[in-house]
Design a protein around this motif. Structure first.
Motif, PDB file in Angstrom:
ATOM      1  N   MET A   1     -80.720  12.207  88.686  1.00  0.00           N
ATOM      2  CA  MET A   1     -79.967  13.443  88.876  1.00  0.00           C
ATOM      3  C   MET A   1     -78.484  13.140  88.817  1.00  0.00           C
ATOM      4  N   THR A   2     -77.753  14.000  88.158  1.00  0.00           N
ATOM      5  CA  THR A   2     -76.331  13.738  87.958  1.00  0.00           C
ATOM      6  C   THR A   2     -75.760  14.796  87.035  1.00  0.00           C
ATOM      7  N   SER A   3     -74.442  14.887  87.022  1.00  0.00           N
ATOM      8  CA  SER A   3     -73.727  15.476  85.891  1.00  0.00           C
ATOM      9  C   SER A   3     -72.840  14.375  85.337  1.00  0.00           C
ATOM     10  N   ILE A   4     -72.958  14.103  84.052  1.00  0.00           N
ATOM     11  CA  ILE A   4     -72.162  13.042  83.440  1.00  0.00           C
ATOM     12  C   ILE A   4     -71.685  13.492  82.072  1.00  0.00           C
ATOM     13  N   VAL A   5     -70.451  13.116  81.734  1.00  0.00           N
ATOM     14  CA  VAL A   5     -69.877  13.464  80.439  1.00  0.00           C
ATOM     15  C   VAL A   5     -69.217  12.224  79.849  1.00  0.00           C
ATOM     16  N   ALA A   6     -69.195  12.170  78.523  1.00  0.00           N
ATOM     17  CA  ALA A   6     -68.432  11.157  77.800  1.00  0.00           C
ATOM     18  C   ALA A   6     -67.666  11.876  76.701  1.00  0.00           C
ATOM     19  N   TRP A   7     -66.407  11.519  76.526  1.00  0.00           N
ATOM     20  CA  TRP A   7     -65.627  12.169  75.488  1.00  0.00           C
ATOM     21  C   TRP A   7     -64.581  11.212  74.922  1.00  0.00           C
ATOM     22  N   ALA A   8     -64.041  11.605  73.780  1.00  0.00           N
ATOM     23  CA  ALA A   8     -62.990  10.826  73.117  1.00  0.00           C
ATOM     24  C   ALA A   8     -61.721  11.648  73.051  1.00  0.00           C
ATOM     25  N   GLY A   9     -60.594  10.985  73.314  1.00  0.00           N
ATOM     26  CA  GLY A   9     -59.284  11.582  73.119  1.00  0.00           C
ATOM     27  C   GLY A   9     -58.744  11.151  71.765  1.00  0.00           C
ATOM     28  N   VAL A  10     -58.246  12.107  70.985  1.00  0.00           N
ATOM     29  CA  VAL A  10     -57.795  11.829  69.621  1.00  0.00           C
ATOM     30  C   VAL A  10     -56.363  12.324  69.461  1.00  0.00           C
ATOM     31  N   ASP A  11     -55.491  11.459  68.890  1.00  0.00           N
ATOM     32  CA  ASP A  11     -54.140  11.889  68.564  1.00  0.00           C
ATOM     33  C   ASP A  11     -53.981  11.893  67.043  1.00  0.00           C
ATOM     34  N   THR A  12     -52.756  11.999  66.557  1.00  0.00           N
ATOM     35  CA  THR A  12     -52.520  12.120  65.116  1.00  0.00           C
ATOM     36  C   THR A  12     -52.926  10.875  64.344  1.00  0.00           C
ATOM     37  N   ARG A  13     -53.116   9.759  65.057  1.00  0.00           N
ATOM     38  CA  ARG A  13     -53.471   8.498  64.391  1.00  0.00           C
ATOM     39  C   ARG A  13     -54.948   8.160  64.515  1.00  0.00           C
ATOM     40  N   GLY A  14     -55.690   8.982  65.214  1.00  0.00           N
ATOM     41  CA  GLY A  14     -57.115   8.721  65.369  1.00  0.00           C
ATOM     42  C   GLY A  14     -57.528   8.676  66.822  1.00  0.00           C
ATOM     43  N   VAL A  15     -58.706   8.109  67.095  1.00  0.00           N
ATOM     44  CA  VAL A  15     -59.206   8.011  68.462  1.00  0.00           C
ATOM     45  C   VAL A  15     -58.306   7.079  69.265  1.00  0.00           C
ATOM     46  N   SER A  16     -57.823   7.570  70.394  1.00  0.00           N
ATOM     47  CA  SER A  16     -56.884   6.793  71.215  1.00  0.00           C
ATOM     48  C   SER A  16     -57.465   6.424  72.570  1.00  0.00           C
ATOM     49  N   SER A  17     -58.578   7.055  72.960  1.00  0.00           N
ATOM     50  CA  SER A  17     -59.152   6.797  74.280  1.00  0.00           C
ATOM     51  C   SER A  17     -60.571   7.306  74.322  1.00  0.00           C
ATOM     52  N   VAL A  18     -61.346   6.723  75.222  1.00  0.00           N
ATOM     53  CA  VAL A  18     -62.704   7.190  75.494  1.00  0.00           C
ATOM     54  C   VAL A  18     -62.884   7.208  77.006  1.00  0.00           C
ATOM     55  N   TYR A  19     -63.519   8.245  77.525  1.00  0.00           N
ATOM     56  CA  TYR A  19     -63.693   8.415  78.959  1.00  0.00           C
ATOM     57  C   TYR A  19     -65.150   8.704  79.298  1.00  0.00           C
ATOM     58  N   ILE A  20     -65.524   8.333  80.519  1.00  0.00           N
ATOM     59  CA  ILE A  20     -66.800   8.741  81.101  1.00  0.00           C
ATOM     60  C   ILE A  20     -66.501   9.331  82.475  1.00  0.00           C
ATOM     61  N   GLY A  21     -66.999  10.529  82.727  1.00  0.00           N
ATOM     62  CA  GLY A  21     -66.824  11.177  84.022  1.00  0.00           C
ATOM     63  C   GLY A  21     -68.172  11.501  84.639  1.00  0.00           C
ATOM     64  N   SER A  22     -68.226  11.437  85.959  1.00  0.00           N
ATOM     65  CA  SER A  22     -69.479  11.712  86.661  1.00  0.00           C
ATOM     66  C   SER A  22     -69.199  12.378  87.995  1.00  0.00           C
TER      67      SER A  22
END
Length: 262
Positions: A1-22
C-alpha cells in the motif's frame, strides 16, 4: 500500500532531473497505521535512487542493501555502476520465505555519466504473487517534464489531482507534479496513503539526493518528523509547492522562485 510517483524534469537541453516521491504511511489491515515509514532511498556517492510500493518488509530490508552495494561499487568505462540492480534483487529474493512473498514494486532511477553527456534511466521491478514472477520494465525519457509512473493504492487519487494541475498554467512542470501528489495525499481519498510526502532525486551532476520536506508547518526527513531545531546538514528543502525552503525558518529561500497554488 502506498502512493508513489516518478517523474522527469526537462529543460531546453533535455532531461535535467529525475525524482521519486512517496507518502509515509505503513498499514496493517484497515485500522493500524504508522505515518513515519521510509519508502524512498538515495545513494550517498552515486546517482541512484529508489522507491517502493506494495508489501513493505522485503523492499524495506533489501533496498538499503542495494544502496550500500551501489555506493561501494566501481564504475564501468561507460559510466555505469558495476552492480546490476535487477540481478541483485532477484538474488536477495531467491531464498526469501515463500509464504511471505506478496505483491511488491520497486522503482530504480539512475544516471549514467555526468553533465550533458549523462543519460537518465528508470527501471520498474514488480513481483506478482499470483503468478510468482518478476517483471522488469524500462521507462522511456520524455521531451517535457512529465509524470512517468504512478503506482500503489492511491494511484487513482494521484492521477485525478495530476489531471487538474495539468489543466492549470503550471502544467508540464516538476512543481505541478509534486504539488498534485501532495494534494492527493491531503485529500485522504486513499486510506492507505498518508503522512508527510517523501522526496528523492538526481540531477545532471552529483549523487542521489534525499530532500527535507516542510509539511503542515513541520519538518520531515525520509518520512520522520524532526523535532526542535534538528536540521540534517547538506540537504535541500522543499515545501508542498516544490518551492526551495530554508530548513531552519521553514520559509521560502530569499530570492527563491515563488510557485502559485492551482
Amino acid at each position: 500500500m502506498t502512493s508513489i510517483v516518478a517523474w522527469a524534469g526537462v529543460d531546453t537541453r533535455g532531461v535535467s532531473s529525475v525524482y521519486i516521491g512517496s507518502d509515509s504511511r505503513i498499514s496493517w489491515g484497515a485500522r493500524h497505521t504508522w505515518d513515519q515509514g521510509r519508502k524512498v532511498f538515495a545513494c550517498a556517492s552515486k546517482p541512484s535512487i529508489f522507491g517502493y510500493w506494495g508489501d513493505v518488509l522485503f523492499p524495506a530490508l533489501a533496498i538499503p542493501v542495494l544502496v550500500d552495494r551501489i555506493d561501494k561499487a566501481g564504475i564501468s568505462p561507460s559510466g555505469e555502476t558495476v552492480i546490476n540492480v535487477e540481478q541483485a534483487v532477484r538474488s536477495l529474493w531467491r531464498d526469501y520465505p515463500s509464504k511471505e512473498r506478496r505483491d511488491v514494486g520497486i522503482i530504480h532511477a539512475a544516471r549514467h555519466g555526468d553533465g550533458m553527456l549523462g543519460k537518465f534511466a528508470i527501471s520498474i521491478l514488480t513481483y506478482a504473487a499470483s503468478s510468482r514472477t518478476w517483471k522488469t520494465t524500462q521507462v522511456n525519457m520524455p521531451h517535457s517534464s512529465s509524470l512517468l509512473r504512478v503506482a500503489g493504492s492511491g494511484a487513482a487519487a494521484v492521477r485525478a489531482t495530476h489531471d487538474l494541475w495539468q489543466a492549470s498554467s503550471a502544467r508540464n512542470t516538476s512543481r505541478a507534479i509534486f504539488s498534485a501528489f501532495c494534494e492527493a495525499l491531503r485529500s485522504g481519498n486513499d486510506a492507505h496513503s498518508g503522512g508527510p510526502p517523501q522526496l528523492v532525486g538526481i540531477y545532471r551532476i552529483g549523487a542521489g539526493r534525499m530532500y527535507g520536506v516542510v509539511h503542515n508547518g513541520q519538518r520531515y526527513f525520509a518520512g520522520s518528523h524532526l523535532p526542535g531545531n534538528e536540521i540534517p546538514e547538506g540537504i535541500e528543502w522543499r515545501n508542498e509547492l516544490f518551492e526551495r525552503i530554508d530548513g531552519h525558518k521553514k520559509q521560502r529561500l530569499v530570492g527563491g522562485q515563488r510557485h502559485s497554488p492551482r
